[in-house]
Design a protein around this motif. Structure first.
Motif, PDB file in Angstrom:
ATOM      1  N   VAL A  74       0.719  -1.166  -0.031  1.00  0.00           N
ATOM      2  CA  VAL A  74       0.008  -0.162   0.106  1.00  0.00           C
ATOM      3  C   VAL A  74       0.822   1.410  -0.024  1.00  0.00           C
ATOM      4  O   VAL A  74       0.616   2.132  -0.768  1.00  0.00           O
ATOM      5  N   HIS A  75       1.879   1.323   0.653  1.00  0.00           N
ATOM      6  CA  HIS A  75       2.692   2.483   1.063  1.00  0.00           C
ATOM      7  C   HIS A  75       3.572   2.534  -0.188  1.00  0.00           C
ATOM      8  O   HIS A  75       4.023   3.788  -0.528  1.00  0.00           O
ATOM      9  N   LEU A  76       4.032   1.607  -0.884  1.00  0.00           N
ATOM     10  CA  LEU A  76       4.761   1.552  -2.313  1.00  0.00           C
ATOM     11  C   LEU A  76       3.885   2.467  -3.251  1.00  0.00           C
ATOM     12  O   LEU A  76       4.548   3.257  -4.053  1.00  0.00           O
ATOM     13  N   GLN A  77       2.627   2.368  -3.324  1.00  0.00           N
ATOM     14  CA  GLN A  77       1.693   3.077  -4.080  1.00  0.00           C
ATOM     15  C   GLN A  77       1.720   4.516  -3.808  1.00  0.00           C
ATOM     16  O   GLN A  77       1.448   5.461  -4.734  1.00  0.00           O
ATOM     17  N   THR A  78       1.821   4.867  -2.514  1.00  0.00           N
ATOM     18  CA  THR A  78       1.950   6.224  -2.257  1.00  0.00           C
ATOM     19  C   THR A  78       3.061   7.055  -2.018  1.00  0.00           C
ATOM     20  O   THR A  78       3.116   8.354  -1.597  1.00  0.00           O
ATOM     21  N   GLY A  79       4.164   6.338  -2.274  1.00  0.00           N
ATOM     22  CA  GLY A  79       5.479   6.860  -2.165  1.00  0.00           C
ATOM     23  C   GLY A  79       6.055   6.788  -0.662  1.00  0.00           C
ATOM     24  O   GLY A  79       7.088   7.634  -0.551  1.00  0.00           O
ATOM     25  N   GLY A  80       5.399   6.601   0.268  1.00  0.00           N
ATOM     26  CA  GLY A  80       5.810   6.441   1.576  1.00  0.00           C
ATOM     27  C   GLY A  80       4.449   6.439   2.543  1.00  0.00           C
ATOM     28  O   GLY A  80       3.618   6.052   2.038  1.00  0.00           O
ATOM     29  N   ILE A  81       4.935   6.317   3.886  1.00  0.00           N
ATOM     30  CA  ILE A  81       4.103   5.865   4.891  1.00  0.00           C
ATOM     31  C   ILE A  81       3.074   7.235   5.045  1.00  0.00           C
ATOM     32  O   ILE A  81       3.641   8.197   5.555  1.00  0.00           O
ATOM     33  N   ILE A  82       1.819   6.941   4.969  1.00  0.00           N
ATOM     34  CA  ILE A  82       0.804   8.302   5.444  1.00  0.00           C
ATOM     35  C   ILE A  82       0.379   7.567   6.660  1.00  0.00           C
ATOM     36  O   ILE A  82      -0.547   6.513   6.713  1.00  0.00           O
ATOM     37  N   PRO A  83       0.560   8.397   7.637  1.00  0.00           N
ATOM     38  CA  PRO A  83      -0.108   8.058   9.114  1.00  0.00           C
ATOM     39  C   PRO A  83      -1.237   7.327   9.235  1.00  0.00           C
ATOM     40  O   PRO A  83      -1.509   6.651   9.980  1.00  0.00           O
ATOM     41  N   VAL A  84      -2.473   8.447   8.695  1.00  0.00           N
ATOM     42  CA  VAL A  84      -3.637   8.020   8.597  1.00  0.00           C
ATOM     43  C   VAL A  84      -4.062   6.635   7.931  1.00  0.00           C
ATOM     44  O   VAL A  84      -4.909   5.948   8.353  1.00  0.00           O
ATOM     45  N   VAL A  85      -3.476   6.345   6.903  1.00  0.00           N
ATOM     46  CA  VAL A  85      -3.368   5.245   6.207  1.00  0.00           C
ATOM     47  C   VAL A  85      -3.119   4.210   6.965  1.00  0.00           C
ATOM     48  O   VAL A  85      -3.580   2.973   6.984  1.00  0.00           O
ATOM     49  N   ALA A  86      -1.914   4.278   7.632  1.00  0.00           N
ATOM     50  CA  ALA A  86      -1.012   3.230   8.365  1.00  0.00           C
ATOM     51  C   ALA A  86      -2.286   2.924   9.740  1.00  0.00           C
ATOM     52  O   ALA A  86      -2.460   1.836   9.961  1.00  0.00           O
ATOM     53  N   GLN A  87      -2.866   3.628  10.122  1.00  0.00           N
ATOM     54  CA  GLN A  87      -3.655   3.901  11.257  1.00  0.00           C
ATOM     55  C   GLN A  87      -4.940   3.032  10.958  1.00  0.00           C
ATOM     56  O   GLN A  87      -5.272   2.119  11.511  1.00  0.00           O
TER      57      GLN A  87
END
Length: 420
Positions: free
Chosen positions: A68-81
């Motif tokens: 998932v984070h590869l698609q967004t170019g990095g970790i987005i905290p709300v997505v990780a949550q």
């Protein structure tokens, strides 16, 4: 993990179990075993495991958010949550199911509460507090970096004290582990961590600029893994990068300046080759090799000073001189090779947990819970007022004392590893 690695890990567990049993009770009497459920949600992996007090991993499960984070170019905290919320119950049930242990059988629940991404930590803590409240179980709050540091004691017969190098996505530090929850902090990153550079900054600013997402060998890899892979076929000597903090005789780290140098180098190479951003540079493998080498040498230089400081001040002796490397970046085989050489030159033993236990996982949290349970440290029977802490130091900071000693580190280029 291949069959050889599995066999080695299984042997280590059995050896560890026998060692712990031999230390438990001189009379040889058997005691009811302690069982700890460990829950990890400090960043982007949801992990859970059940470990007993002999060091046996009874069951574990892990949900990785990498794709998932590869698609967004990095970790987005709300997505990780949100992903933690969606997966934590399933992951915990899988770990319990694999272990054959039910929640009422548990001695305690251990959970990462610091440091990490606030939104991610909150999911793990909230879920755990629900469990301990419902089943009336003791709760053991875990410091994420302490767990990384002590994981090696799950797989190896290692007594305190020892020197530990923790390399992860959000942290880079050197410390002496004196006992469970008793650390002397020698130095840490003053800006970003190596994992932040290789897995995030590299992914956002370098790997994207190098078009590694478009590279046929690296399209499914995070930045750091892609760099390591390409570096194997690169020539680091084609590009010399200035190393950070050469004028400072301490054990602190810095990677932001190196990041800027790499960005500028890529821009220059783009101009030389006459290509646009997003196209693949012909020297991409050489750049990857040079970046990886610069990071490795910087880490080795600071670690070398830490070794000399510990020996000079009798914090460690020749009888117990051990260097432990853990954390996600410690899985990098090039860095491991350099640290092994460094340890050999200085008469240190060198130990690392298996690569799968270097990255974030529930096993290390459960084992840290066992360590704390055995030591009688931080076991809570009331969770009132417990909070997560996104930032939290590890141990007693003696970095100023290290700097005051101003130890000169011998040149590393004499080591055979640097010529390989």
């Amino acid at each position: 993990m291949n069959s050889i690695a599995k066999s080695l890990l299984k042997s280590a567990k059995h050896g560890r179990a026998a060692w712990l049993r031999s230390r438990s009770d001189p009379s040889g009497k058997r005691h009811p075993r302690k069982l700890v459920l460990g829950i990890e949600t400090s960043c982007d992996d949801t992990g859970a495991a059940v470990v007993d007090d002999t060091g046996c991993v009874l069951g574990e499960a892990l949900h990785c958010q990498k794709e998932v984070h590869l698609q967004t170019g990095g970790i987005i905290p709300v997505v990780a949550q949100q992903l933690h919320r969606e997966n934590i119950e399933r992951v915990v049930k899988e770990a319990l199911g694999a272990s054959g242990v039910s929640i009422p059988d548990l001695t305690a629940v251990a959970t990462t509460v610091k440091p990490g991404l606030a939104l991610s930590l909150g999911v793990g803590l909230q879920y755990s507090l629900g469990l301990v409240s419902k089943y009336q179980k003791p709760f053991i709050p875990i410091h994420h970096m302490e767990a990384h540091a002590l994981t090696v004691r799950l797989t190896h017969h290692l007594e305190f004290p020892f020197l530990v190098l923790l390399l992860s996505g959000g942290h880079c530090l050197l410390a002496v582990a004196q006992e469970v929850s008793d650390f002397l902090l020698l130095g840490q990153s003053i800006d970003i961590a190596p994992g932040d550079m290789l897995d995030k900054v590299v992914l956002l600013n370098v790997a994207r600029r190098l078009s590694l997402r478009k590279h046929p060998e690296c399209h499914s890899m995070a930045g750091g893994k892609a760099i390591e892979h390409l570096a194997q076929a690169g020539n680091r000597q084609q590009l010399v990068l200035r190393l950070p903090m050469q004028q400072y005789r301490n054990c602190d780290f810095s990677f932001s300046g190196l990041q800027n140098i790499v960005n500028n180098t890529i821009t220059q190479k783009e101009k030389e080759e006459g290509i646009q951003e997003g196209e693949i540079l012909s020297c991409v493998k050489d750049i990857a090799a040079a970046v990886q080498h610069a990071v490795a040498v910087h880490i080795m230089q600071r670690t070398y000073r830490a070794m000399l400081f510990c020996m000079k001040n009798s914090i460690l002796s020749s009888k117990n001189a051990t260097l432990v490397a853990s954390g996600g970046v410690a899985s990098n085989q090039y860095i491991r090779k350099g640290l092994q050489t460094l340890a050999d030159v200085n008469g240190f033993a060198f130990l690392c947990p298996p690569p799968r236990l270097c990255t974030d996982n529930g096993v290390m949290i459960a084992w840290n819970g066992i360590e704390r349970l055995r030591a009688g440290l931080g076991v809570l029977h009331s969770t009132e007022g417990i909070r997560y802490e996104p930032k939290a130091p590890l141990g007693i900071d003696i970095s100023k004392r290290v700097a005051a000693d101003s130890i000169k580190v011998p040149r590393l280029k004499k080591m055979q590893w640097l010529a390989s």
